[in-house]
Design a protein around this motif. Structure first.
Motif, PDB file in Angstrom:
ATOM      1  N   CYS A 193       9.218   9.443  -2.850  1.00  0.00           N
ATOM      2  CA  CYS A 193       8.449  10.495  -3.509  1.00  0.00           C
ATOM      3  C   CYS A 193       9.439  11.455  -4.158  1.00  0.00           C
ATOM      4  O   CYS A 193      10.560  11.639  -3.675  1.00  0.00           O
ATOM      5  CB  CYS A 193       7.511  11.199  -2.541  1.00  0.00           C
ATOM      6  SG  CYS A 193       8.283  11.919  -1.100  1.00  0.00           S
TER       7      CYS A 193
ATOM      8  N   PRO B 172       2.344   4.846   0.857  1.00  0.00           N
ATOM      9  CA  PRO B 172       2.334   5.552   2.138  1.00  0.00           C
ATOM     10  C   PRO B 172       1.440   6.790   2.109  1.00  0.00           C
ATOM     11  O   PRO B 172       1.143   7.340   1.050  1.00  0.00           O
ATOM     12  CB  PRO B 172       3.804   5.941   2.333  1.00  0.00           C
ATOM     13  CG  PRO B 172       4.382   5.936   0.959  1.00  0.00           C
ATOM     14  CD  PRO B 172       3.619   4.929   0.170  1.00  0.00           C
ATOM     15  N   ASP B 173       1.037   7.216   3.296  1.00  0.00           N
ATOM     16  CA  ASP B 173       0.283   8.457   3.488  1.00  0.00           C
ATOM     17  C   ASP B 173       1.259   9.566   3.892  1.00  0.00           C
ATOM     18  O   ASP B 173       2.441   9.324   4.075  1.00  0.00           O
ATOM     19  CB  ASP B 173      -0.739   8.289   4.621  1.00  0.00           C
ATOM     20  CG  ASP B 173      -1.816   7.270   4.286  1.00  0.00           C
ATOM     21  OD1 ASP B 173      -2.038   6.977   3.103  1.00  0.00           O
ATOM     22  OD2 ASP B 173      -2.431   6.750   5.239  1.00  0.00           O
ATOM     23  N   ASN B 174       0.714  10.749   4.095  1.00  0.00           N
ATOM     24  CA  ASN B 174       1.472  11.875   4.645  1.00  0.00           C
ATOM     25  C   ASN B 174       2.734  12.191   3.847  1.00  0.00           C
ATOM     26  O   ASN B 174       3.825  12.283   4.403  1.00  0.00           O
ATOM     27  CB  ASN B 174       1.829  11.623   6.114  1.00  0.00           C
ATOM     28  CG  ASN B 174       0.600  11.399   6.962  1.00  0.00           C
ATOM     29  OD1 ASN B 174      -0.412  12.075   6.776  1.00  0.00           O
ATOM     30  ND2 ASN B 174       0.659  10.450   7.863  1.00  0.00           N
TER      31      ASN B 174
ATOM     32  N   THR C  78       0.839  -1.193   0.000  1.00  0.00           N
ATOM     33  CA  THR C  78       0.000   0.000   0.000  1.00  0.00           C
ATOM     34  C   THR C  78       0.875   1.244   0.000  1.00  0.00           C
ATOM     35  O   THR C  78       1.797   1.341   0.812  1.00  0.00           O
ATOM     36  CB  THR C  78      -0.906   0.006   1.250  1.00  0.00           C
ATOM     37  OG1 THR C  78      -1.647  -1.208   1.262  1.00  0.00           O
ATOM     38  CG2 THR C  78      -1.843   1.179   1.245  1.00  0.00           C
TER      39      THR C  78
END
Length: 68
Positions: free
Chosen positions: A25, A5-7, A3
């Motif tokens: 990122c 990542p968030d944030n 999955t």
């Protein structure tokens, strides 16, 4: 399943996962190498997380929606 990542940082425009499972990122579209992605000497990059090794890493590069 790996999955994303968030944030992520506000400047992040691209997200990709390397073969070893590392999520990165990028501010500018990255280039592909033998086992992952690398910055193209413009923009910022940051490690965003760690997942399981991903044999399908070549299909992981995604353009993130623009912030705002």
């Amino acid at each position: 399943m790996n999955t994303p990542p968030d944030n992520l940082p506000d400047w992040a425009a691209w997200l990709a996962q390397d073969a070893d499972g590392a999520w990165w990122c990028y501010e500018a579209e990255p280039n592909q190498h033998d086992t992952g992605w690398y910055e193209n000497e413009v923009g910022r990059l940051a490690k965003a997380g760690q997942g399981a090794p991903n044999p399908g890493w070549r299909a992981s590069l995604v353009r993130l929606p623009a912030a705002g």
